[in-house]
Design an enzyme around this catalytic site. Structure first.
Site, PDB file in Angstrom:
ATOM      1  N   GLU A 114      16.919  92.697 -17.848  1.00 44.26           N
ATOM      2  CA  GLU A 114      15.512  93.035 -17.609  1.00 44.26           C
ATOM      3  C   GLU A 114      15.379  94.367 -16.879  1.00 44.26           C
ATOM      4  O   GLU A 114      14.463  95.147 -17.163  1.00 44.26           O
ATOM      5  CB  GLU A 114      14.837  91.907 -16.833  1.00 44.26           C
ATOM      6  CG  GLU A 114      14.672  90.646 -17.676  1.00 44.26           C
ATOM      7  CD  GLU A 114      13.944  89.530 -16.954  1.00 44.26           C
ATOM      8  OE1 GLU A 114      13.062  88.912 -17.563  1.00 44.26           O
ATOM      9  OE2 GLU A 114      14.263  89.278 -15.766  1.00 44.26           O
TER      10      GLU A 114
ATOM     11  N   GLU B 289      18.634  83.201 -20.169  1.00 42.67           N
ATOM     12  CA  GLU B 289      17.863  82.318 -19.292  1.00 42.67           C
ATOM     13  C   GLU B 289      17.644  80.924 -19.863  1.00 42.67           C
ATOM     14  O   GLU B 289      17.609  79.927 -19.124  1.00 42.67           O
ATOM     15  CB  GLU B 289      16.503  82.964 -18.971  1.00 42.67           C
ATOM     16  CG  GLU B 289      16.538  83.958 -17.823  1.00 42.67           C
ATOM     17  CD  GLU B 289      16.965  85.344 -18.258  1.00 42.67           C
ATOM     18  OE1 GLU B 289      16.758  86.292 -17.496  1.00 42.67           O
ATOM     19  OE2 GLU B 289      17.529  85.484 -19.365  1.00 42.67           O
TER      20      GLU B 289
END
Length: 257
Positions: A114, A134
């Site tokens: 990210e 995730e």
């Protein structure tokens, strides 16, 4: 200047380098690391002697393996990614006025991915991998779920999000997620030359282009053309200098004014 055990800052030839310095933990992001990266980003964005900011990780194994899951396990809970008393790192990097580059020296997973997605440009070392795992650990990839579909075709973004698989740099380059792939030993020199090329250009022009490109996403063309965001290069001293240097056949000396 932010310079701590887990975040190291260097400024060389108008380029600010931010290095996550936790190689023994795959440069995982502890709570303190997030805070120091935010501090470093805000400081470098405000400095007149920095025109480009590069993010990387120490060593050759990882850019960043993401949130420090050992620390998180010990804490037992975590705040919503856009909540809490401090600013979200990815939001800060995304909104920086200056160009940002992720020099992906190794694995960029989860929060590390990210951070790379928040940068304007991504340059990867051959052999490095990137992705958002995730879903495999019960997290949400809040930032990645929004930004990744803006950078690659939606179906590819959803595949990466749903499977949690990491992909190599060659695949990432093919789908447009990274700009360039170079040999690991050449990463620092390649990124240095690349960043220097940007830093030589008129800083107000570059900042204006970034602001217009970022803030026009989702707008109609006619509305976007009338945004008028970022610094005004048209009335700047640098515009006069650039024009004069072209006429005089010399390199311009841009001052950011």
């Amino acid at each position: 200047m932010v310079h701590t055990e887990d975040v190291v800052i260097e400024i060389t030839d108008l380029v600010g380098w931010v290095t996550i310095n936790r190689p023994g933990r795959m440069n995982a992001l502890a709570k303190s690391t997030f805070s120091r990266l935010v501090e470093a980003s805000l400081e470098l964005d405000a400095r007149d002697d920095v025109r480009v900011v590069v993010y990387s990780g120490e060593g050759s194994r990882a850019f960043s393996a993401g949130v420090d899951l050992k620390e998180l396990d010990a804490a037992g809970s975590m705040l919503h990614p856009m909540g809490g008393p401090s600013r979200n790192l990815n939001e800060v990097v995304l909104e920086m006025s200056k160009p940002t580059i992720a020099a992906i020296n190794g694995v960029a997973a989860g929060g590390g991915c990210e951070l790379a997605l928040a940068c304007d440009i991504r340059i990867g070392a051959r052999g490095a991998r990137i992705g958002l795992p995730e879903a495999k650990v019960g997290m949400g990839a809040n930032f990645g779920s929004v930004v990744l579909p803006q950078l690659v075709p939606k179906a590819i973004a959803m595949e990466l999000l749903f499977t949690g698989n990491l992909i190599g740099m060659e695949t990432a380059e093919r789908i447009g997620l990274v700009n360039h792939v170079v040999d690991p030993d050449d990463l620092r020199s390649f990124v240095s030359k690349f960043a220097a090329q940007i830093a030589r250009n008129a800083p107000l022009s570059v900042q204006r282009m970034k602001a217009m490109a970022s803030k026009s996403i989702g707008l109609s063309t006619s509305a976007a053309l009338r945004l008028d965001v970022g610094p005004d290069p048209y009335r700047s001293q640098d515009r006069i200098e650039g024009n004069r240097a072209f006429v005089e056949k010399r390199m311009p000396r841009f001052l950011g004014r």
